[in-house]
Design a protein around this motif. Sequence first.
Motif, PDB file in Angstrom:
ATOM      1  N   HIS A 112      46.459  43.038  69.155  1.00 24.87           N
ATOM      2  CA  HIS A 112      47.172  43.180  67.889  1.00 24.87           C
ATOM      3  C   HIS A 112      48.554  42.544  67.858  1.00 24.87           C
ATOM      4  CE1 HIS A 112      44.033  46.138  67.461  1.00 24.87           C
ATOM      5  NE2 HIS A 112      44.401  46.421  66.240  1.00 24.87           N
ATOM      6  N   CYS A 113      49.127  42.219  69.037  1.00 31.65           N
ATOM      7  CA  CYS A 113      50.535  41.824  69.042  1.00 31.65           C
ATOM      8  C   CYS A 113      50.767  40.335  69.208  1.00 31.65           C
ATOM      9  CB  CYS A 113      51.276  42.558  70.160  1.00 31.65           C
ATOM     10  SG  CYS A 113      51.436  44.302  69.837  1.00 31.65           S
ATOM     11  N   LYS A 114      50.149  39.760  70.226  1.00 29.31           N
ATOM     12  CA  LYS A 114      50.540  38.410  70.607  1.00 29.31           C
ATOM     13  C   LYS A 114      49.921  37.350  69.707  1.00 29.31           C
ATOM     14  CE  LYS A 114      51.127  40.077  75.292  1.00 29.31           C
ATOM     15  NZ  LYS A 114      50.779  39.996  76.716  1.00 29.31           N
ATOM     16  N   HIS A 115      48.742  37.619  69.169  1.00 36.82           N
ATOM     17  CA  HIS A 115      48.040  36.611  68.387  1.00 36.82           C
ATOM     18  C   HIS A 115      48.825  36.172  67.145  1.00 36.82           C
ATOM     19  CE1 HIS A 115      44.728  34.167  67.252  1.00 36.82           C
ATOM     20  NE2 HIS A 115      44.427  34.866  66.177  1.00 36.82           N
ATOM     21  N   PRO A 116      49.394  37.085  66.339  1.00 34.60           N
ATOM     22  CA  PRO A 116      50.134  36.630  65.153  1.00 34.60           C
ATOM     23  C   PRO A 116      51.301  35.715  65.490  1.00 34.60           C
ATOM     24  CG  PRO A 116      49.694  38.974  65.016  1.00 34.60           C
ATOM     25  CD  PRO A 116      49.312  38.548  66.393  1.00 34.60           C
ATOM     26  N   PHE A 117      52.004  35.984  66.603  1.00 29.91           N
ATOM     27  CA  PHE A 117      53.187  35.203  66.939  1.00 29.91           C
ATOM     28  C   PHE A 117      52.827  33.799  67.406  1.00 29.91           C
ATOM     29  CE2 PHE A 117      54.611  39.494  66.920  1.00 29.91           C
ATOM     30  CZ  PHE A 117      55.955  39.446  66.593  1.00 29.91           C
ATOM     31  N   GLU A 118      51.595  33.617  67.885  1.00 32.51           N
ATOM     32  CA  GLU A 118      51.175  32.297  68.360  1.00 32.51           C
ATOM     33  C   GLU A 118      50.939  31.323  67.217  1.00 32.51           C
ATOM     34  OE1 GLU A 118      47.757  33.294  70.593  1.00 32.51           O
ATOM     35  OE2 GLU A 118      48.870  34.054  72.317  1.00 32.51           O
ATOM     36  N   ARG A 119      50.842  31.828  65.977  1.00 27.65           N
ATOM     37  CA  ARG A 119      50.521  30.948  64.852  1.00 27.65           C
ATOM     38  C   ARG A 119      51.758  30.591  64.031  1.00 27.65           C
ATOM     39  NH1 ARG A 119      46.633  34.905  63.957  1.00 27.65           N
ATOM     40  NH2 ARG A 119      47.270  35.249  61.805  1.00 27.65           N
ATOM     41  N   SER A 138      34.459  32.816  54.475  1.00 25.09           N
ATOM     42  CA  SER A 138      34.395  32.794  55.936  1.00 25.09           C
ATOM     43  C   SER A 138      35.215  31.650  56.498  1.00 25.09           C
ATOM     44  CB  SER A 138      32.940  32.684  56.403  1.00 25.09           C
ATOM     45  OG  SER A 138      32.198  33.802  55.993  1.00 25.09           O
ATOM     46  N   LEU A 139      35.142  30.487  55.853  1.00 27.97           N
ATOM     47  CA  LEU A 139      35.933  29.341  56.300  1.00 27.97           C
ATOM     48  C   LEU A 139      37.424  29.628  56.150  1.00 27.97           C
ATOM     49  CD1 LEU A 139      36.260  26.413  57.248  1.00 27.97           C
ATOM     50  CD2 LEU A 139      36.025  25.705  54.838  1.00 27.97           C
ATOM     51  N   ALA A 140      37.802  30.167  55.003  1.00 29.00           N
ATOM     52  CA  ALA A 140      39.213  30.467  54.756  1.00 29.00           C
ATOM     53  C   ALA A 140      39.743  31.465  55.788  1.00 29.00           C
ATOM     54  CB  ALA A 140      39.381  31.027  53.340  1.00 29.00           C
ATOM     55  N   LYS A 141      38.958  32.478  56.059  1.00 28.90           N
ATOM     56  CA  LYS A 141      39.374  33.496  57.023  1.00 28.90           C
ATOM     57  C   LYS A 141      39.530  32.908  58.422  1.00 28.90           C
ATOM     58  CE  LYS A 141      36.407  36.602  58.237  1.00 28.90           C
ATOM     59  NZ  LYS A 141      35.515  37.782  58.347  1.00 28.90           N
ATOM     60  N   PHE A 142      38.576  32.059  58.799  1.00 25.31           N
ATOM     61  CA  PHE A 142      38.656  31.416  60.119  1.00 25.31           C
ATOM     62  C   PHE A 142      39.925  30.581  60.240  1.00 25.31           C
ATOM     63  CE2 PHE A 142      38.048  27.593  62.665  1.00 25.31           C
ATOM     64  CZ  PHE A 142      37.743  28.144  63.906  1.00 25.31           C
ATOM     65  N   LEU A 143      40.225  29.788  59.218  1.00 22.12           N
ATOM     66  CA  LEU A 143      41.398  28.919  59.275  1.00 22.12           C
ATOM     67  C   LEU A 143      42.685  29.733  59.355  1.00 22.12           C
ATOM     68  CD1 LEU A 143      40.386  26.239  56.597  1.00 22.12           C
ATOM     69  CD2 LEU A 143      40.258  26.038  59.098  1.00 22.12           C
ATOM     70  N   VAL A 144      42.786  30.761  58.531  1.00 23.33           N
ATOM     71  CA  VAL A 144      44.009  31.562  58.478  1.00 23.33           C
ATOM     72  C   VAL A 144      44.218  32.332  59.773  1.00 23.33           C
ATOM     73  CG1 VAL A 144      45.041  33.560  57.352  1.00 23.33           C
ATOM     74  CG2 VAL A 144      44.055  31.740  55.977  1.00 23.33           C
ATOM     75  N   GLU A 145      43.136  32.814  60.369  1.00 24.11           N
ATOM     76  CA  GLU A 145      43.250  33.658  61.556  1.00 24.11           C
ATOM     77  C   GLU A 145      43.434  32.871  62.848  1.00 24.11           C
ATOM     78  OE1 GLU A 145      40.636  37.577  60.200  1.00 24.11           O
ATOM     79  OE2 GLU A 145      39.746  36.076  61.535  1.00 24.11           O
ATOM     80  N   ASN A 146      43.070  31.594  62.859  1.00 27.36           N
ATOM     81  CA  ASN A 146      43.031  30.876  64.124  1.00 27.36           C
ATOM     82  C   ASN A 146      43.907  29.632  64.210  1.00 27.36           C
ATOM     83  OD1 ASN A 146      40.700  32.234  65.782  1.00 27.36           O
ATOM     84  ND2 ASN A 146      39.930  32.060  63.679  1.00 27.36           N
ATOM     85  N   LEU A 147      44.317  29.077  63.080  1.00 21.47           N
ATOM     86  CA  LEU A 147      45.061  27.816  63.106  1.00 21.47           C
ATOM     87  C   LEU A 147      46.455  27.977  62.514  1.00 21.47           C
ATOM     88  CD1 LEU A 147      42.293  25.283  61.969  1.00 21.47           C
ATOM     89  CD2 LEU A 147      42.822  26.063  64.284  1.00 21.47           C
ATOM     90  N   SER A 148      47.357  27.129  62.972  1.00 17.35           N
ATOM     91  CA  SER A 148      48.679  27.065  62.356  1.00 17.35           C
ATOM     92  C   SER A 148      48.559  26.311  61.029  1.00 17.35           C
ATOM     93  CB  SER A 148      49.653  26.354  63.285  1.00 17.35           C
ATOM     94  OG  SER A 148      49.296  24.984  63.407  1.00 17.35           O
ATOM     95  N   GLN A 149      49.614  26.331  60.237  1.00 14.84           N
ATOM     96  CA  GLN A 149      49.561  25.677  58.936  1.00 14.84           C
ATOM     97  C   GLN A 149      49.366  24.165  59.090  1.00 14.84           C
ATOM     98  OE1 GLN A 149      52.490  26.816  56.050  1.00 14.84           O
ATOM     99  NE2 GLN A 149      52.644  28.909  56.825  1.00 14.84           N
ATOM    100  N   THR A 150      50.009  23.574  60.076  1.00 12.32           N
ATOM    101  CA  THR A 150      49.836  22.136  60.314  1.00 12.32           C
ATOM    102  C   THR A 150      48.390  21.828  60.693  1.00 12.32           C
ATOM    103  OG1 THR A 150      52.126  21.960  61.055  1.00 12.32           O
ATOM    104  CG2 THR A 150      50.640  20.166  61.666  1.00 12.32           C
ATOM    105  N   GLN A 151      47.824  22.647  61.542  1.00 14.95           N
ATOM    106  CA  GLN A 151      46.432  22.445  61.970  1.00 14.95           C
ATOM    107  C   GLN A 151      45.461  22.624  60.805  1.00 14.95           C
ATOM    108  OE1 GLN A 151      46.534  25.397  65.097  1.00 14.95           O
ATOM    109  NE2 GLN A 151      46.632  23.834  66.702  1.00 14.95           N
ATOM    110  N   ILE A 152      45.759  23.550  59.892  1.00 17.85           N
ATOM    111  CA  ILE A 152      44.902  23.746  58.723  1.00 17.85           C
ATOM    112  C   ILE A 152      44.875  22.489  57.864  1.00 17.85           C
ATOM    113  CG2 ILE A 152      44.667  25.012  56.539  1.00 17.85           C
ATOM    114  CD1 ILE A 152      45.729  27.490  58.001  1.00 17.85           C
ATOM    115  N   ASP A 153      46.042  21.902  57.630  1.00 19.29           N
ATOM    116  CA  ASP A 153      46.102  20.661  56.839  1.00 19.29           C
ATOM    117  C   ASP A 153      45.294  19.552  57.496  1.00 19.29           C
ATOM    118  OD1 ASP A 153      47.321  21.010  54.428  1.00 19.29           O
ATOM    119  OD2 ASP A 153      49.350  20.675  55.172  1.00 19.29           O
ATOM    120  N   LYS A 154      45.423  19.404  58.804  1.00 24.53           N
ATOM    121  CA  LYS A 154      44.668  18.374  59.520  1.00 24.53           C
ATOM    122  C   LYS A 154      43.170  18.629  59.408  1.00 24.53           C
ATOM    123  CE  LYS A 154      48.198  17.175  62.956  1.00 24.53           C
ATOM    124  NZ  LYS A 154      48.540  17.172  64.412  1.00 24.53           N
ATOM    125  N   PHE A 155      42.773  19.885  59.533  1.00 27.58           N
ATOM    126  CA  PHE A 155      41.345  20.231  59.466  1.00 27.58           C
ATOM    127  C   PHE A 155      40.763  19.876  58.098  1.00 27.58           C
ATOM    128  CE2 PHE A 155      37.896  23.120  58.437  1.00 27.58           C
ATOM    129  CZ  PHE A 155      37.088  23.050  59.575  1.00 27.58           C
TER     130      PHE A 155
END
Length: 771
Positions: free
Chosen positions: A447-454, A29-46
Amino acid sequence: MFQEMQDHPLQQARETNVWYPFDGPGEWSLAKFLVENLSQTQIDKFLKLDWMRERPQFKSKDELFFYMQQLPRCGPKWQCTKLRLKGYESELLIHLIWRDGLEVTKQLFANPVYAKHMCYDPHYIYQGQEHQIGEFWTSDDAWEIQNQLPEGATIIPIIATSNKTPVTRHTGGLEMHPLFLTIGNIQADVRMKATSHAWRCTAFMPIPTFIINSDFQTLLQSRLWHKCMDLVCSNLKIAARVSEYMVDPLARMCYCFTPLISHIADLPEQLMIACVTKNSSPITTATHKEFGDEMPHPPQNGVDTYTLIQQLCDRIDPWDLIVFLREAKKLHLSGVHLPYWRNWRHSNPARFLMPEILHMLHKFFFDHVLKWIKQTMGHELDVQFKSHHKCTGVHHFSGGVSHVNQMTGREHRDIQRTIVPTLWGMASPDFIRAWTADVSERLLITHCKHPFERTSRQRDFVLQITRILDREETTWQFDLYTLLSSSLSTPGQDPLINAVIMEDEEIASTTETDPTFAWVSNTNPAAQLCLQAPHPVHNHFLKGIVSGNAWIAFNVTMKADRNRLGVSQLQSLYDIADLSYALHHYATRNGCTLPGQVLFNTWVKFRLQLHSTFHTCRIMPSQQIHADPPSTNFPRGNCNTVLYNRTVDGGSDESHVAQVRIIFQPTLPRGSHAQVPECLSQVLVYVQHFDFVAPGPEPSMGMWMSDRVIRRGTIIPLTDITHAVEIIPVYQGPLGRDVNSGNLQEVFDDYFLNNFADKELYHSLSVMSEN
């Protein structure tokens, strides 16, 4: 589909831990949340935050994405293809992000989630002698296509939708044409929900800027769009021509053909698809000079359009843009020389082009029709909308509608449903007779805009998008895989049972919220509580009061709003003078006697829930009916109207319109040893009637008219009610200043029964008209 996932090389490790390579459901659940909602830089910081008490196995974004790569998945993968147009350069490289349309179709067709929501064969539906047309399978087109195919062939009708949209605000404000595909085999009530995963994003088609005179910019972009569609749909076109074997949801092999039966788009995109100019109709031969003609024009058949294009190409090189475009416009052609539908068997733009509901209907109504009505009615339009009776679930325009600049789709519909009777008395019958976002917009958002925001702003932007889209697909599939696998490995219990706390234990019509629920509930009923989805419809059929034909359910709260009131108290509270007489009349009519010490529990509202007339397995959302006692704002009470049936001599049913004034149930004082007669022990309602003015609808309106019977009250069982209905006054001119939403249902004599309120009621009243 899931057999493919079980064939993954790491399946042996998942025999003991279905979430492998993750430790368990929490880490997943944690992994899914991070991948779906944060950029790679934000994941490292988290992951470097000190407050994390139980640190996961993955310590960085790189480790997390390595773990994600070990997950099983099946189906088509996203890819990126560089494209060029002959002899013309663009400011940036042209990248098409896509996956094969045929492979997407195979995945949809084989998905066991939709097993109970599929159709495979054309069929006719009749109501009396009238041929009813609903979904594609009930149309003549379905039979026409089926009759041209070999015996035993299965049609997989392809449905597409696309719309130009900005997908990101950085990297230059990128705009693309997302393409979504679904199949007509999936029932429309499931398919047309953006949350059901029945629409699959299949391509992001670029909209580049070419280094050329602006007069030809649109033409080159249109040609590129058709080229992209050609690539994405090439295998679908082959399957439509020579067939393809596919596995259905029950793992049966089918001999399939894939005609394009619908492409949903707004008007500019329809013109681009049909390859005609903007002063032409995309589906008929009419041009701007003939728009508004009474005479119907012939269809703009794709064969005829492509013949014109070929004849023009024989005379002029299509890449000589200046000359080619000039001559094309004389033929009302856009200049596209290779339309994607040209070699797609059984596919004709005149038939498959469908309006996009939000812009073609709702916004057309708001931008044009509502303006005409404002000019006709003036200030009176606002006065009447302000005075409409307030109903739960329907937007009340307390400030009117003429000054509202933006509205949601729901608000558009609420105005449209009441506009016809509002015009009565203010416009001529001829004006009124002229009257009698739908999923694609929601898909663009969800379905469209969310992937491009990350994504980052690096040069590999397109490759990042491809990886993100693949990762999203993998995540969705692995979620369902782990749920089912863990359920099978631990029968009788569910390790994820506390993952989601549902507001209500009973889930109704779950197949209408997300078809995944239906499949999971058959495999492991407890597991459905673990799936996250839009809030489900409550099923009042499980614990509520059910009508004799089991078609309608009613719900009142376990605890009444007022308890143990006497008849005189009830009469005074609700200002009902003949309540005592009505009670004795009801008891006598049912062969019982009213106990001398009878008291009453009362409710101010109840809920009514129906099975759909059109899909009998579907449970509709419940409707709330109020019966509040008189108050300052509602001098006669806030009381809604209903339709109810009464059996008359001979056994036939008669329908009546009535206003619900009291909802009550007889009871006895505490300590009493007497019993309430059976006919009085159920929940009852006191109603006041409206009589139908004529035996059928008013001709120019198509609505039934009724008038109030002066305070004549009747008591009926709650279960006699069949529909919640809306009545709107028969306005005969400007509204008096003393009329408002609190007394609208009391001060008029005649009312329209609004059959446009919802399609279930419309159908019921149509049947009543025929009978």
